[in-house]
Design a protein around this motif. Structure first.
Motif, PDB file in Angstrom:
ATOM      1  N   PRO A  42      -6.064  -6.861   1.886  1.00 26.16           N
ATOM      2  CA  PRO A  42      -5.522  -6.119   0.742  1.00 26.16           C
ATOM      3  C   PRO A  42      -6.545  -5.427  -0.133  1.00 26.16           C
ATOM      4  O   PRO A  42      -6.165  -4.634  -0.998  1.00 26.16           O
ATOM      5  N   ILE A  43      -7.841  -5.680   0.063  1.00 24.92           N
ATOM      6  CA  ILE A  43      -8.832  -5.088  -0.818  1.00 24.92           C
ATOM      7  C   ILE A  43      -8.730  -3.563  -0.849  1.00 24.92           C
ATOM      8  O   ILE A  43      -8.885  -2.939  -1.900  1.00 24.92           O
ATOM      9  N   GLY A  44      -8.455  -2.939   0.282  1.00 25.86           N
ATOM     10  CA  GLY A  44      -8.359  -1.477   0.302  1.00 25.86           C
ATOM     11  C   GLY A  44      -7.206  -0.957  -0.547  1.00 25.86           C
ATOM     12  O   GLY A  44      -7.324   0.090  -1.205  1.00 25.86           O
ATOM     13  N   THR A  45      -6.080  -1.677  -0.551  1.00 25.96           N
ATOM     14  CA  THR A  45      -4.955  -1.282  -1.398  1.00 25.96           C
ATOM     15  C   THR A  45      -5.345  -1.382  -2.865  1.00 25.96           C
ATOM     16  O   THR A  45      -5.029  -0.505  -3.670  1.00 25.96           O
ATOM     17  N   LEU A  80       3.423   0.617  -5.025  1.00 23.71           N
ATOM     18  CA  LEU A  80       4.062   0.751  -3.719  1.00 23.71           C
ATOM     19  C   LEU A  80       3.432   1.891  -2.917  1.00 23.71           C
ATOM     20  O   LEU A  80       3.190   1.767  -1.716  1.00 23.71           O
ATOM     21  N   GLY A  81       3.162   3.003  -3.608  1.00 25.28           N
ATOM     22  CA  GLY A  81       2.568   4.154  -2.938  1.00 25.28           C
ATOM     23  C   GLY A  81       1.178   3.864  -2.423  1.00 25.28           C
ATOM     24  O   GLY A  81       0.796   4.327  -1.335  1.00 25.28           O
ATOM     25  N   ALA A  82       0.391   3.090  -3.180  1.00 24.27           N
ATOM     26  CA  ALA A  82      -0.957   2.738  -2.720  1.00 24.27           C
ATOM     27  C   ALA A  82      -0.889   1.899  -1.460  1.00 24.27           C
ATOM     28  O   ALA A  82      -1.663   2.098  -0.514  1.00 24.27           O
ATOM     29  N   GLY A  87      -1.866   2.210   4.052  1.00 24.54           N
ATOM     30  CA  GLY A  87      -1.459   1.864   5.410  1.00 24.54           C
ATOM     31  C   GLY A  87      -1.404   3.076   6.316  1.00 24.54           C
ATOM     32  O   GLY A  87      -1.875   3.042   7.464  1.00 24.54           O
ATOM     33  N   ALA A  88      -0.839   4.191   5.812  1.00 26.71           N
ATOM     34  CA  ALA A  88      -0.762   5.409   6.611  1.00 26.71           C
ATOM     35  C   ALA A  88      -2.160   5.961   6.889  1.00 26.71           C
ATOM     36  O   ALA A  88      -2.462   6.397   8.010  1.00 26.71           O
ATOM     37  N   ALA A 131       6.345   8.833   4.931  1.00 21.06           N
ATOM     38  CA  ALA A 131       7.653   9.280   4.442  1.00 21.06           C
ATOM     39  C   ALA A 131       8.125   8.422   3.277  1.00 21.06           C
ATOM     40  O   ALA A 131       8.664   8.938   2.284  1.00 21.06           O
ATOM     41  N   LEU A 132       7.936   7.125   3.363  1.00 21.08           N
ATOM     42  CA  LEU A 132       8.326   6.239   2.262  1.00 21.08           C
ATOM     43  C   LEU A 132       7.489   6.521   1.016  1.00 21.08           C
ATOM     44  O   LEU A 132       8.006   6.537  -0.108  1.00 21.08           O
ATOM     45  N   ALA A 133       6.179   6.772   1.218  1.00 15.78           N
ATOM     46  CA  ALA A 133       5.320   7.111   0.082  1.00 15.78           C
ATOM     47  C   ALA A 133       5.752   8.429  -0.557  1.00 15.78           C
ATOM     48  O   ALA A 133       5.739   8.572  -1.785  1.00 15.78           O
TER      49      ALA A 133
END
Length: 322
Positions: A42-45, A80-82, A87-88, A131-133
């Motif tokens: 999770p560090i990247g998020t 949520l977008g991050a 992930g994308a 798409a979700l982002a």
């Protein structure tokens, strides 16, 4: 693929934290895709999200009315977008780097080079996340939406940067700190110099932490021809450059705060500036423990940058309440 035509059994990724939630709790069929999105790391998020918090909190602190109800959604939407865009972006990175990853000990266990996920399925998974982002981004104002869309160019370019420049960390910084601009604009509806300086501060911070991170792979990178600031500076000069990056990050953040809060009460200004200085002290602390010849220590210090970035985020959030 195995002889039976089934994908190989999912295995843990070499550089993921031991006992992470994906390995322990996620249903087995989802694990390769969650690993592809770096959900097990999770560090990247956090590093993508924290500049969003900076931009939103500084915008609210500079706003005479302070926080607004919509800021709750901006913060949640950025969170949520991050997660989704990180992930994308990581999925895209692994698609483009699959041959390099297969040649590096730390990355050859990732889902694509290890055969857990095909390239075609990875492309579909990337599209779903993006798409979700986008659905979240489109709830913001028009300028914030335009800025969010513009960031896609940086996301696309970044994986190729290490092929043509010794400074791929600059491209990572351009992309990873873009949220400071988006979050500020989502609150204010406009763009000005303070969020741009905050973005530049984040780029300097990214040069700091990602150079530390890149020291893990410099020997493998040299063998396969991948460029990085860690290889450019070497063990002898890295600390000198890293000091410059953290000083630049603190200076730019200080000027951003001073400009944004120039008409604010002194207590608000001082509280916000304390966050920038705390940010700098954390990076100075990292420097006292850094050994660029020890990959494990580099990874540990890289991960501590979540805490470094949260320091100004919390102080700015507090200043917005004054």
């Amino acid at each position: 693929m195995t002889a039976s035509g089934q994908m190989p059994e999912a295995k843990t990724v070499a550089d993921a934290p031991a006992g992470n939630w994906v390995d322990r709790f996620a249903p087995a069929p989802t694990r390769p895709y969650l690993r592809l999105a770096r959900a097990d790391r999770p560090i990247g998020t956090w590093l993508l999200l924290i500049p969003c918090f900076w931009g939103l909190a500084l915008a609210a602190a500079a706003d005479p009315t302070g926080y607004r109800l919509f800021d709750v959604w901006i913060a949640l939407g950025c969170t949520l977008g991050a997660f989704l865009m990180r992930g994308a972006g990581c999925t895209w990175n692994d698609i483009t780097d699959r041959d390099f990853d297969a040649a590096v000990a730390r990355t050859k266990s990732r889902p694509i080079p290890s055969g857990q996920v095909t390239v075609k399925k990875a492309v579909v998974w990337m599209g779903v996340q993006a798409a979700l982002a986008a659905a979240i981004l489109f709830t913001f104002n028009g300028l914030a939406i335009a800025l969010g869309i513009a960031s896609l160019a940086l996301v696309v370019i970044y994986p190729f940067a290490k092929r043509f420049t010794w400074w791929p960390q600059v491209f990572l910084g351009l992309a990873f700190n873009w949220g400071a601009l988006v979050a500020w604009t989502a609150h204010t509806g406009s763009l000005s110099l303070p969020p741009v300086l905050l973005w530049l501060s984040g780029i300097a911070w990214t040069l700091f932490y990602d150079t530390i991170y890149a020291h893990q792979d410099k020997e493998d990178d040299a063998l396969i021809g991948v460029k990085s600031t860690a290889r450019l500076f070497g063990d002898a000069n890295s600390k000198l450059w890293l000091r410059g990056f953290w000083m630049m990050a603190v200076l730019l953040m200080t000027v951003a705060i001073a400009l944004a809060l120039s008409d604010s009460p002194q207590a608000k200004m001082l509280l916000a500036l304390a966050g920038a200085w705390g940010f700098g002290w954390h990076m100075a602390w990292q420097m006292t423990r850094l050994d660029t010849t020890d990959p494990a220590k580099c990874l540990v210090l890289f991960r501590t940058n979540r805490n470094a970035g949260l320091i100004p985020a919390l102080f700015l959030a507090g200043a917005a309440l004054l």
